[in-house]
Scaffold this active site. Structure first.
Site, PDB file in Angstrom:
ATOM      1  N   SER A 145     -35.899  78.488  -5.468  1.00  0.00           N
ATOM      2  CA  SER A 145     -36.292  78.704  -6.861  1.00  0.00           C
ATOM      3  C   SER A 145     -37.429  77.764  -7.227  1.00  0.00           C
ATOM      4  CB  SER A 145     -35.087  78.441  -7.772  1.00  0.00           C
ATOM      5  OG  SER A 145     -35.505  78.428  -9.115  1.00  0.00           O
ATOM      6  N   ARG A 152     -30.892  75.454 -16.905  1.00  0.00           N
ATOM      7  CA  ARG A 152     -31.236  76.759 -16.319  1.00  0.00           C
ATOM      8  C   ARG A 152     -31.544  76.654 -14.823  1.00  0.00           C
ATOM      9  NH1 ARG A 152     -36.371  75.883 -14.131  1.00  0.00           N
ATOM     10  NH2 ARG A 152     -38.044  76.616 -15.474  1.00  0.00           N
ATOM     11  N   GLN A 187     -31.739  67.233 -12.133  1.00  0.00           N
ATOM     12  CA  GLN A 187     -31.434  68.598 -11.662  1.00  0.00           C
ATOM     13  C   GLN A 187     -30.192  68.573 -10.776  1.00  0.00           C
ATOM     14  OE1 GLN A 187     -33.520  70.518 -13.351  1.00  0.00           O
ATOM     15  NE2 GLN A 187     -34.768  68.708 -13.789  1.00  0.00           N
ATOM     16  N   GLY A 201     -36.454  71.615  -5.446  1.00  0.00           N
ATOM     17  CA  GLY A 201     -37.393  70.495  -5.614  1.00  0.00           C
ATOM     18  C   GLY A 201     -38.839  70.833  -5.343  1.00  0.00           C
ATOM     19  N   LYS A 215     -42.756  77.463 -22.769  1.00  0.00           N
ATOM     20  CA  LYS A 215     -42.322  76.088 -22.497  1.00  0.00           C
ATOM     21  C   LYS A 215     -43.530  75.308 -21.995  1.00  0.00           C
ATOM     22  CE  LYS A 215     -39.854  74.808 -18.761  1.00  0.00           C
ATOM     23  NZ  LYS A 215     -38.687  74.525 -17.899  1.00  0.00           N
TER      24      LYS A 215
HETATM   25  N1  LIG Z   1     -37.197  74.775  -9.359  1.00  0.00           N
HETATM   26  C1  LIG Z   1     -37.060  74.454 -10.607  1.00  0.00           C
HETATM   27  O1  LIG Z   1     -36.808  75.295 -11.455  1.00  0.00           O
HETATM   28  C2  LIG Z   1     -37.182  73.025 -11.017  1.00  0.00           C
HETATM   29  C3  LIG Z   1     -36.868  72.650 -12.320  1.00  0.00           C
HETATM   30  C4  LIG Z   1     -36.949  71.313 -12.658  1.00  0.00           C
HETATM   31  C5  LIG Z   1     -37.349  70.378 -11.733  1.00  0.00           C
HETATM   32  N2  LIG Z   1     -37.681  70.789 -10.487  1.00  0.00           N
HETATM   33  C6  LIG Z   1     -38.090  69.808  -9.469  1.00  0.00           C
HETATM   34  O2  LIG Z   1     -36.902  69.260  -8.920  1.00  0.00           O
HETATM   35  C7  LIG Z   1     -37.169  67.931  -8.444  1.00  0.00           C
HETATM   36  C8  LIG Z   1     -36.120  66.989  -8.988  1.00  0.00           C
HETATM   37  O3  LIG Z   1     -36.217  66.927 -10.396  1.00  0.00           O
HETATM   38  P1  LIG Z   1     -35.325  65.902 -11.259  1.00  0.00           P
HETATM   39  O4  LIG Z   1     -35.655  66.135 -12.677  1.00  0.00           O
HETATM   40  O5  LIG Z   1     -33.911  66.001 -10.826  1.00  0.00           O
HETATM   41  O6  LIG Z   1     -35.934  64.515 -10.761  1.00  0.00           O
HETATM   42  P2  LIG Z   1     -35.204  63.089 -10.718  1.00  0.00           P
HETATM   43  O7  LIG Z   1     -36.292  62.111 -10.604  1.00  0.00           O
HETATM   44  O8  LIG Z   1     -34.225  62.969 -11.825  1.00  0.00           O
HETATM   45  O9  LIG Z   1     -34.371  63.105  -9.347  1.00  0.00           O
HETATM   46  C9  LIG Z   1     -34.965  63.228  -8.084  1.00  0.00           C
HETATM   47  C10 LIG Z   1     -34.142  62.421  -7.103  1.00  0.00           C
HETATM   48  O10 LIG Z   1     -34.580  62.726  -5.769  1.00  0.00           O
HETATM   49  C11 LIG Z   1     -34.461  61.532  -5.007  1.00  0.00           C
HETATM   50  N3  LIG Z   1     -35.263  61.664  -3.783  1.00  0.00           N
HETATM   51  C12 LIG Z   1     -36.599  61.700  -3.649  1.00  0.00           C
HETATM   52  N4  LIG Z   1     -36.938  61.851  -2.350  1.00  0.00           N
HETATM   53  C13 LIG Z   1     -35.780  61.951  -1.657  1.00  0.00           C
HETATM   54  C14 LIG Z   1     -35.465  62.142  -0.295  1.00  0.00           C
HETATM   55  N5  LIG Z   1     -36.416  62.271   0.644  1.00  0.00           N
HETATM   56  N6  LIG Z   1     -34.164  62.200   0.059  1.00  0.00           N
HETATM   57  C15 LIG Z   1     -33.173  62.058  -0.863  1.00  0.00           C
HETATM   58  N7  LIG Z   1     -33.417  61.865  -2.167  1.00  0.00           N
HETATM   59  C16 LIG Z   1     -34.702  61.821  -2.568  1.00  0.00           C
HETATM   60  C17 LIG Z   1     -34.932  60.439  -5.961  1.00  0.00           C
HETATM   61  O11 LIG Z   1     -34.506  59.161  -5.549  1.00  0.00           O
HETATM   62  C18 LIG Z   1     -34.277  60.897  -7.260  1.00  0.00           C
HETATM   63  O12 LIG Z   1     -32.974  60.342  -7.430  1.00  0.00           O
HETATM   64  C19 LIG Z   1     -38.601  67.612  -8.892  1.00  0.00           C
HETATM   65  O13 LIG Z   1     -39.486  67.829  -7.820  1.00  0.00           O
HETATM   66  C20 LIG Z   1     -38.865  68.620  -9.988  1.00  0.00           C
HETATM   67  O14 LIG Z   1     -40.226  68.905 -10.139  1.00  0.00           O
HETATM   68  C21 LIG Z   1     -37.588  72.078 -10.111  1.00  0.00           C
END
Ligand SMILES: NC(=O)c1ccc[n+]([C@@H]2O[C@H](COP(=O)([O-])OP(=O)(O)OC[C@H]3O[C@@H](n4cnc5c(N)ncnc54)[C@H](O)[C@@H]3O)[C@@H](O)[C@H]2O)c1
Length: 315
Positions: free
Chosen positions: A286, A102, A130, A212, A59
């Site tokens: 995770s 996932r 997510q 996150g 990926k």
């Molecule tokens: N662990 C994993 O496998 C995995 C997989 C995908 C994404 N991620 C990570 O997860 C996070 C979210 O991804 P996404 O695609 O949902 O992003 P997204 O932009 O769709 O959503 C993130 C949300 O978090 C909110 N936010 C930011 N700071 C905040 C805070 N202090 N308090 C409350 N809300 C807050 C934003 O306003 C936004 O609505 C990213 O950091 C991404 O890199 C992790």
């Protein structure tokens, strides 16, 4: 993708994948992060081979968090699948949807072992892509009747509530972190670099899924919670390289590596028990593994072939 994958089937497929990992049937180098400093972004390359599926895959996922300001998703990704015997290309899949599915599903799997069976209230902190998938997974594994939605951006929180309340017939409440005391499960899926709630906002017996923070310096979970929780990770080597939620308190000497209780695969094969009582705080961290993508893409390909979905392309 959503026409061919159900969350429960996907959680089962991930259980098989983590079992295969535990049994040495997965070759998965740590992912390579390619920084793109001009855009304050990262491109991650995630290869994996699973002999149990006779398949390899990679990926490429681009995380451009400033995209939000452009009205674009923060994540763009593609997944390629290859035959394990011949190396022939098998499929090219939408990595964005698979990533979300996932990421939720792995938390669903962890929650089967770590969240209290009677968990009814889930808090979603980070009402993004997510967050939606995490909610879907929690709905699949526990008898959820109420969802607390928390986001620093109220518009995004309200959009989440209006979309998700059409899908699930449960109570949705726009909340702040002061209301977390009510939550049995807290899911954090934010782009924040600092903890997103206060330790005093959590009650005994809560299970946390944190997805996150994926860089060594970023945290979502308060250190005080991390230092008292039963910690389970997707993979220890990956967590110790990438999960700021653990790395920062480790560096400060607040926890030692031994405080990481288990890897998810150990719970799946029964080598370690999950939650042991109703009082402990459990924390599943995770960072996301290539094997989750491969297992999800493999299931999607199988289902698409059965249902005659997707398109054949000649290259
Ligand atoms: N662990 C994993 O496998 C995995 C997989 C995908 C994404 N991620 C990570 O997860 C996070 C979210 O991804 P996404 O695609 O949902 O992003 P997204 O932009 O769709 O959503 C993130 C949300 O978090 C909110 N936010 C930011 N700071 C905040 C805070 N202090 N308090 C409350 N809300 C807050 C934003 O306003 C936004 O609505 C990213 O950091 C991404 O890199 C992790």
């Amino acid at each position: 993708m959503d026409r061919c994958l159900s969350m429960n089937e996907l959680i089962d497929a991930l259980a098989d994948a983590f079992k295969a990992l535990q049994q040495g049937q997965v070759d998965m180098p740590l992912r390579t992060a390619l920084p793109i400093p001009e855009a304050q972004a990262n491109s991650l390359m995630m290869p994996v081979y699973m002999s149990s599926l006779n398949m390899s895959g990679v990926k490429v996922v681009n995380i451009f968090k400033n995209n939000l300001e452009l009205g674009l998703p923060a994540i763009h990704a593609l997944i390629m699948l290859f035959d394990g015997s011949t190396g022939q290309p098998l499929a090219l899949l939408d990595g964005e949807r698979i990533t979300a599915l996932r990421t939720g599903a792995v938390c669903g799997l962890a929650s089967r072992y770590l969240a209290r069976e009677d968990s009814q209230v889930v808090a979603i902190i980070g009402a993004g892509i997510q967050g939606r998938s995490l909610l879907e997974a929690m709905m699949a594994v526990r008898p959820i009747r109420k969802v607390l939605v928390i986001d620093k951006d109220l518009q995004r929180a309200n959009l989440f509530i209006s979309e998700m309340s059409q899908k699930y017939g449960v109570i949705f409440q726009l909340s702040d972190t002061g209301q977390l005391l009510e939550a049995d499960i807290v899911c954090t899926a934010t782009t924040s670099e600092k903890p997103v709630f206060d330790a005093s906002h959590l009650t005994a017996g809560t299970h946390i899924n944190g997805v996150g923070s994926y860089r060594p310096q970023t945290q979502e979970i308060p250190e005080q919670i991390v230092s008292q929780a039963k910690i389970v990770v997707d993979l220890k080597s990956a967590a110790l390289k990438e999960a700021g939620d653990l790395i920062v308190p480790l560096k400060k000497g607040l926890i030692s590596e031994e405080r990481i209780y288990a890897e998810l695969g150990q719970l799946v094969v029964g080598e370690k028990a999950g939650r042991s009582n109703d009082q402990e705080i459990t924390f599943f961290k995770s960072v996301g593994l290539a094997l989750q993508d491969l297992a999800t893409a493999h299931l999607a390909l199988q289902k698409a072939q059965q249902q005659d979905l997707g398109s054949e392309i000649f290259i």
